[in-house]
Design a protein around this motif. Structure first.
Motif, PDB file in Angstrom:
ATOM      1  N   GLU A 601       0.832  -1.208   0.000  1.00 16.02           N
ATOM      2  CA  GLU A 601       0.000   0.000   0.000  1.00 16.02           C
ATOM      3  C   GLU A 601       0.866   1.257   0.000  1.00 16.02           C
ATOM      4  O   GLU A 601       0.569   2.241  -0.706  1.00 16.02           O
ATOM      5  CB  GLU A 601      -0.921   0.007   1.220  1.00 16.02           C
ATOM      6  CG  GLU A 601      -1.857   1.209   1.265  1.00 16.02           C
ATOM      7  CD  GLU A 601      -2.742   1.215   2.495  1.00 16.02           C
ATOM      8  OE1 GLU A 601      -3.476   2.195   2.690  1.00 16.02           O
ATOM      9  OE2 GLU A 601      -2.679   0.254   3.275  1.00 16.02           O
ATOM     10  N   ALA A 602       1.954   1.225   0.775  1.00 13.72           N
ATOM     11  CA  ALA A 602       2.863   2.372   0.818  1.00 13.72           C
ATOM     12  C   ALA A 602       3.527   2.590  -0.545  1.00 13.72           C
ATOM     13  O   ALA A 602       3.691   3.738  -1.001  1.00 13.72           O
ATOM     14  CB  ALA A 602       3.923   2.155   1.892  1.00 13.72           C
ATOM     15  N   VAL A 603       3.902   1.500  -1.205  1.00  8.04           N
ATOM     16  CA  VAL A 603       4.513   1.604  -2.538  1.00  8.04           C
ATOM     17  C   VAL A 603       3.512   2.170  -3.538  1.00  8.04           C
ATOM     18  O   VAL A 603       3.856   3.020  -4.388  1.00  8.04           O
ATOM     19  CB  VAL A 603       5.033   0.226  -2.988  1.00  8.04           C
ATOM     20  CG1 VAL A 603       5.447   0.257  -4.462  1.00  8.04           C
ATOM     21  CG2 VAL A 603       6.198  -0.214  -2.124  1.00  8.04           C
ATOM     22  N   ALA A 604       2.254   1.721  -3.437  1.00  9.17           N
ATOM     23  CA  ALA A 604       1.222   2.222  -4.356  1.00  9.17           C
ATOM     24  C   ALA A 604       0.981   3.715  -4.159  1.00  9.17           C
ATOM     25  O   ALA A 604       0.666   4.437  -5.130  1.00  9.17           O
ATOM     26  CB  ALA A 604      -0.076   1.452  -4.140  1.00  9.17           C
ATOM     27  N   ASN A 605       1.129   4.195  -2.923  1.00 12.55           N
ATOM     28  CA  ASN A 605       0.913   5.621  -2.639  1.00 12.55           C
ATOM     29  C   ASN A 605       2.124   6.484  -2.975  1.00 12.55           C
ATOM     30  O   ASN A 605       2.041   7.718  -2.880  1.00 12.55           O
ATOM     31  CB  ASN A 605       0.558   5.808  -1.158  1.00 12.55           C
ATOM     32  CG  ASN A 605      -0.788   5.201  -0.808  1.00 12.55           C
ATOM     33  OD1 ASN A 605      -1.668   5.079  -1.667  1.00 12.55           O
ATOM     34  ND2 ASN A 605      -0.954   4.793   0.447  1.00 12.55           N
ATOM     35  N   HIS A 606       3.243   5.862  -3.307  1.00 10.12           N
ATOM     36  CA  HIS A 606       4.469   6.600  -3.673  1.00 10.12           C
ATOM     37  C   HIS A 606       4.980   6.051  -5.007  1.00 10.12           C
ATOM     38  O   HIS A 606       5.940   5.262  -5.051  1.00 10.12           O
ATOM     39  CB  HIS A 606       5.543   6.449  -2.591  1.00 10.12           C
ATOM     40  CG  HIS A 606       5.177   7.048  -1.279  1.00 10.12           C
ATOM     41  ND1 HIS A 606       4.297   6.449  -0.403  1.00 10.12           N
ATOM     42  CD2 HIS A 606       5.570   8.222  -0.686  1.00 10.12           C
ATOM     43  CE1 HIS A 606       4.163   7.205   0.674  1.00 10.12           C
ATOM     44  NE2 HIS A 606       4.926   8.292   0.525  1.00 10.12           N
ATOM     45  N   PRO A 607       4.367   6.442  -6.125  1.00  4.12           N
ATOM     46  CA  PRO A 607       4.717   5.859  -7.433  1.00  4.12           C
ATOM     47  C   PRO A 607       6.151   6.135  -7.880  1.00  4.12           C
ATOM     48  O   PRO A 607       6.689   5.404  -8.709  1.00  4.12           O
ATOM     49  CB  PRO A 607       3.695   6.512  -8.377  1.00  4.12           C
ATOM     50  CG  PRO A 607       3.211   7.728  -7.664  1.00  4.12           C
ATOM     51  CD  PRO A 607       3.285   7.424  -6.220  1.00  4.12           C
ATOM     52  N   LYS A 608       6.808   7.188  -7.324  1.00  7.08           N
ATOM     53  CA  LYS A 608       8.177   7.501  -7.734  1.00  7.08           C
ATOM     54  C   LYS A 608       9.235   6.818  -6.850  1.00  7.08           C
ATOM     55  O   LYS A 608      10.425   7.016  -7.047  1.00  7.08           O
ATOM     56  CB  LYS A 608       8.398   9.019  -7.677  1.00  7.08           C
ATOM     57  CG  LYS A 608       7.531   9.797  -8.665  1.00  7.08           C
ATOM     58  CD  LYS A 608       7.843  11.285  -8.587  1.00  7.08           C
ATOM     59  CE  LYS A 608       6.982  12.073  -9.577  1.00  7.08           C
ATOM     60  NZ  LYS A 608       7.279  13.530  -9.518  1.00  7.08           N
ATOM     61  N   ALA A 609       8.780   6.051  -5.895  1.00  5.54           N
ATOM     62  CA  ALA A 609       9.703   5.448  -4.935  1.00  5.54           C
ATOM     63  C   ALA A 609      10.607   4.423  -5.606  1.00  5.54           C
ATOM     64  O   ALA A 609      10.172   3.661  -6.472  1.00  5.54           O
ATOM     65  CB  ALA A 609       8.930   4.799  -3.802  1.00  5.54           C
ATOM     66  N   ARG A 610      11.890   4.446  -5.208  1.00  3.02           N
ATOM     67  CA  ARG A 610      12.854   3.470  -5.705  1.00  3.02           C
ATOM     68  C   ARG A 610      13.440   2.607  -4.583  1.00  3.02           C
ATOM     69  O   ARG A 610      14.082   1.605  -4.839  1.00  3.02           O
ATOM     70  CB  ARG A 610      13.997   4.200  -6.436  1.00  3.02           C
ATOM     71  CG  ARG A 610      13.558   4.780  -7.778  1.00  3.02           C
ATOM     72  CD  ARG A 610      13.186   3.654  -8.751  1.00  3.02           C
ATOM     73  NE  ARG A 610      12.575   4.136  -9.980  1.00  3.02           N
ATOM     74  CZ  ARG A 610      11.271   4.205 -10.190  1.00  3.02           C
ATOM     75  NH1 ARG A 610      10.427   3.835  -9.237  1.00  3.02           N
ATOM     76  NH2 ARG A 610      10.790   4.628 -11.335  1.00  3.02           N
ATOM     77  N   TRP A 611      13.204   3.037  -3.323  1.00  5.35           N
ATOM     78  CA  TRP A 611      13.702   2.291  -2.166  1.00  5.35           C
ATOM     79  C   TRP A 611      12.616   2.189  -1.099  1.00  5.35           C
ATOM     80  O   TRP A 611      11.845   3.126  -0.894  1.00  5.35           O
ATOM     81  CB  TRP A 611      14.928   2.979  -1.547  1.00  5.35           C
ATOM     82  CG  TRP A 611      16.192   2.758  -2.331  1.00  5.35           C
ATOM     83  CD1 TRP A 611      16.707   3.548  -3.318  1.00  5.35           C
ATOM     84  CD2 TRP A 611      17.078   1.653  -2.186  1.00  5.35           C
ATOM     85  NE1 TRP A 611      17.861   3.033  -3.814  1.00  5.35           N
ATOM     86  CE2 TRP A 611      18.122   1.854  -3.126  1.00  5.35           C
ATOM     87  CE3 TRP A 611      17.118   0.523  -1.369  1.00  5.35           C
ATOM     88  CZ2 TRP A 611      19.192   0.966  -3.270  1.00  5.35           C
ATOM     89  CZ3 TRP A 611      18.174  -0.351  -1.505  1.00  5.35           C
ATOM     90  CH2 TRP A 611      19.194  -0.147  -2.443  1.00  5.35           C
ATOM     91  N   VAL A 612      12.585   1.042  -0.443  1.00  6.66           N
ATOM     92  CA  VAL A 612      11.751   0.861   0.750  1.00  6.66           C
ATOM     93  C   VAL A 612      12.686   0.500   1.892  1.00  6.66           C
ATOM     94  O   VAL A 612      13.391  -0.512   1.821  1.00  6.66           O
ATOM     95  CB  VAL A 612      10.690  -0.246   0.565  1.00  6.66           C
ATOM     96  CG1 VAL A 612       9.964  -0.505   1.898  1.00  6.66           C
ATOM     97  CG2 VAL A 612       9.689   0.137  -0.513  1.00  6.66           C
ATOM     98  N   LEU A 613      12.723   1.371   2.905  1.00  7.13           N
ATOM     99  CA  LEU A 613      13.549   1.107   4.091  1.00  7.13           C
ATOM    100  C   LEU A 613      12.630   0.630   5.217  1.00  7.13           C
ATOM    101  O   LEU A 613      11.730   1.360   5.642  1.00  7.13           O
ATOM    102  CB  LEU A 613      14.292   2.367   4.530  1.00  7.13           C
ATOM    103  CG  LEU A 613      15.031   2.275   5.881  1.00  7.13           C
ATOM    104  CD1 LEU A 613      16.092   1.178   5.847  1.00  7.13           C
ATOM    105  CD2 LEU A 613      15.641   3.619   6.255  1.00  7.13           C
TER     106      LEU A 613
END
Length: 694
Positions: A601-613
């Motif tokens: 869900e967090a990735v879907a809300n941040h479409p420009k994200a390249r990293w998940v910490l």
């Protein structure tokens, strides 16, 4: 030697220590003697069985336990559990009931001893504090209500529903035996006055002694024997006839079962256990036992019906026997003896009537007979759940009391050694006719305040009970049952603690729900109290699992003070390219789907994200399900051009990912000690990737 005989640590005893223990032992004995008799009644046993439970178990519990001030013996909670559990299998006070209570003590003792030897004291932690609070309050209410009929002097039915039985008692308020009620209320008032104005005096013992003298002086007990022909009402006469028939039939069946059992033992030596003749006799015994259960149930129903009748006696002329009428069907212009009579029991075809208050009655002088409890495999299986509940509740009560006193005496308490002590106390107690025992809060407090230094005080207490059994039991004959009921009610007043339930609710709503549910289940399932507490314990575990299924998940942002905090809570901006997620809970099979959904869900809300910490400071454990979900999540995100990093993982979590090969899948360069180090590193990578694209 002290490991196997821990009481050797008391020695050498100084004169000062021995004097202090002597005073404490005598003081506790003054409370124990009347309390033990009252708790025996609560357990459904004749009062003198309380003295048996107050003799050897008191000594053994002190000698092999770890606490020097814990007073072992009959307690209200365990006595109630014993009585309520066994009432469904036999009539309270009957020989079968007594045999089951003694067997239950053996089972509880063996369970406690085994748990202590295998160091399983921690198993008691499955009963959470809110569950114990709810159960204690429910049991206290049941204990108090169970004595209501003795205070009013009316009979009580024994059915599968305790609250229905109490409603039946309340419906008999008009038939209250006034002298009994006055005796009970007077005992209440006197105990309260002594507690308030003379707290250092043995109030319970004073009340018991004073009421016994009054009962003797006023001839409080009035018993009479009657023949069935003396009863003038046909309905009552029919019920009495049927009760006599069922009583005689039960006696005949018991004799037949005993005879066949003797025959079976003789044949087993010559024919062997598998011989067809042996199987046939065993089949006959089982048929007889089934019929006996039916007959005993019918007899209990008839006696319950008989005890509802109130009779009056009309003296006969010259040598004629008195005529007995139902209270409301007495012919006009006929003079009665001025008393109301009830059927007490059926014995040898005769009807035993009671026309006064109930008293303790005869107490066998001398020591209890030492014998091994009688049992069968079916009985053991039947009593297993009850024995387990009594073991857990009794041990928890004993250890909590011992720990509370240890804070004042600065003594170290060993729960496993306490289990051994309580186990041996119940085992030895069962061999000497005792019902289950545990640690008593009230008597332990008296023991401590009286100055007890070692467990020798409990040995002295047991010795005084021994003297009571040998020399003074006739003095207790006229002790009114209403006074013992008042003693029980007074003892459980302190167990009612509604504020503790409110406090549990304030701490966490789930704890409050567990406490309230246990309280209601204990009342609703009574007399099956084991069902109530097991239901509460099960609910508490389910609610705990439910809480851990949805732990707190926060998207973090940089706070003005430089720390990472919950972005939503503090209205902070988050990075477009790096999603920082904190997961506050262990990753295990029940919550890994929630963890996976939160990340996606967090990735879907941040479409420009390249990293998940993933900030893993709050992840204490990782099981196989958690490891598998992380592996699939890494693969799924990488296919979409997103990498995953971890910070602050604990040693036990790192060990799991190293053993399973997940360490290599994540990459050593994607594991960081702190979130600040991780962010600094990831921001450099994002900047480098942006320069390369430019």
């Amino acid at each position: 030697m002290k490991r196997f005989l821990p009481f050797l640590d008391w020695f050498p005893l100084t004169r000062q220590t021995l004097r202090a223990d002597l005073v404490a032992g005598v003081t506790v004995a003054m409370v124990l003697v009347p309390q033990s008799m009252a708790y025996a009644q609560l357990a459904g046993l004749p009062a003198y069985y309380g003295l048996y439970a107050a003799f050897l178990p008191v000594m053994i519990g002190a000698m092999w336990g770890s606490s020097r001030q814990l007073a072992t013996g009959p307690v209200a909670m365990v006595s109630l559990l014993t009585g309520s559990a066994l009432a469904q299998f036999a009539a309270p006070g009957s020989e079968q009931f007594i045999a089951l209570a003694i067997l239950l003590a053996l089972m509880v003792g063996l369970m406690e001893l085994a748990m202590g030897l295998f160091r399983l004291g921690a198993i008691v932690n499955f009963l959470s504090h809110p569950v114990i609070v709810g159960f204690t309050n429910g049991a206290a209410v049941i204990i108090a209500l169970s004595q209501l009929n003795k205070i009013l002097g009316v009979p009580i039915a024994r059915t599968e529903h305790f609250l229905v039985d109490i409603w039946g008692v309340l419906q008999q308020v008009r038939d209250t035996h006034v002298p009994t009620l006055m005796m009970g209320l007077a005992a209440f008032v006197l105990m309260l006055l002594l507690r308030k104005h003379r707290p250092q005096w043995p109030g319970v013992l004073i009340v018991v002694g004073f009421s016994t003298l009054i009962s003797w002086a006023l001839a409080f007990e009035r018993n009479s024997r009657a023949d069935i022909t003396q009863f003038q009402d046909s309905t009552a006469k029919n019920v009495i006839e049927y009760a006599i028939v069922t009583a005689n039939r039960a006696q005949a069946l018991n004799a037949e079962i005993a005879a066949k059992s003797v025959e079976m033992q003789k044949l087993e030596k010559t024919l062997g256990a598998g011989h067809p003749r042996m199987l046939a006799i065993n089949y006959d015994i089982e048929i007889l036992k089934t019929e006996l259960k039916t007959v005993e149930r019918e007899h209990r129903l008839r006696m319950r019906e008989l005890r509802r009748f109130v009779f009056v006696r009309v003296p006969g002329a010259d040598d004629e026997a008195p005529r007995i009428y139902l209270d409301r069907l007495v012919p006009e212009n006929v003079e009665t003896d001025g008393r109301q009579w009830r059927v007490h029991k059926i014995s040898g075809g005769n009807v035993m009537l009671s026309g006064g208050g109930e008293v303790v009655g005869p107490i066998p002088a001398g020591l209890p007979a030492v014998s091994w409890p009688r049992f069968s495999w079916d009985t053991l299986v039947t009593l297993l759940s009850t024995a387990l509940v009594i073991t857990l509740v009794g041990f928890m009560e004993a250890v909590s009391i011992a720990k509370a006193m240890a804070t004042r005496t600065r003594q170290r308490i060993d729960p496993d050694q306490e289990l051994i002590g309580q186990g041996l106390a119940n085992i030895v107690g069962s061999l000497s006719q005792s019902f289950p025992v545990s640690g008593s809060f009230s008597r332990s407090a008296v023991n401590l305040s009286a100055g007890a230094v070692t467990g020798m005080s409990s040995v002295i207490t047991g010795a005084i009970v021994l003297l009571m059994l040998l020399l003074f039991t006739p003095l207790l004959y006229h002790l009114p049952q209403a006074v013992l009921a008042a003693v029980i009610m007074m003892a459980v007043i302190n167990l009612v603690n509604i504020e503790a339930i409110r406090h549990a609710w304030k701490a966490h709503r789930h704890d409050g729900i567990a406490a309230v549910t246990t309280f209601l289940a204990t009342l609703g399932f009574a007399p099956h109290l084991d069902t109530g507490i097991l239901a509460g314990a099960g609910l508490a575990i389910v609610l705990y699992l439910y809480r851990t299924m949805r732990p707190r998940v926060a998207i973090l942002g940089r706070h003005p003070d430089g720390t990472l905090r919950d972005a939503v809570l503090h209205n902070l901006k988050t990075s477009e390219h790096i999603i920082v997620i904190r997961f506050d809970g262990s990753l295990y099979f029940a919550n890994v789907p929630y963890f996976e959904d939160a990340v996606l869900e967090a990735v879907a809300n941040h479409p420009k994200a390249r990293w998940v910490l993933i900030v893993g400071d709050g992840i204490n454990q990782l099981d196989a399900s958690g490891e598998e979900v992380i592996r699939h999540l890494l693969q799924r995100l990488r296919e979409n051009g997103i990498s995953v990093a971890f910070s602050g993982l604990k040693q036990q979590v790192l060990q799991v990912i190293q053993r399973t090969g997940l360490y290599a899948a994540i990459g050593a360069d994607n594991l960081f000690r702190t979130e600040d180090m991780a962010l600094e590193h990831l921001e450099q990578r994002v900047a480098t990737a942006a320069d390369q694209r430019a």
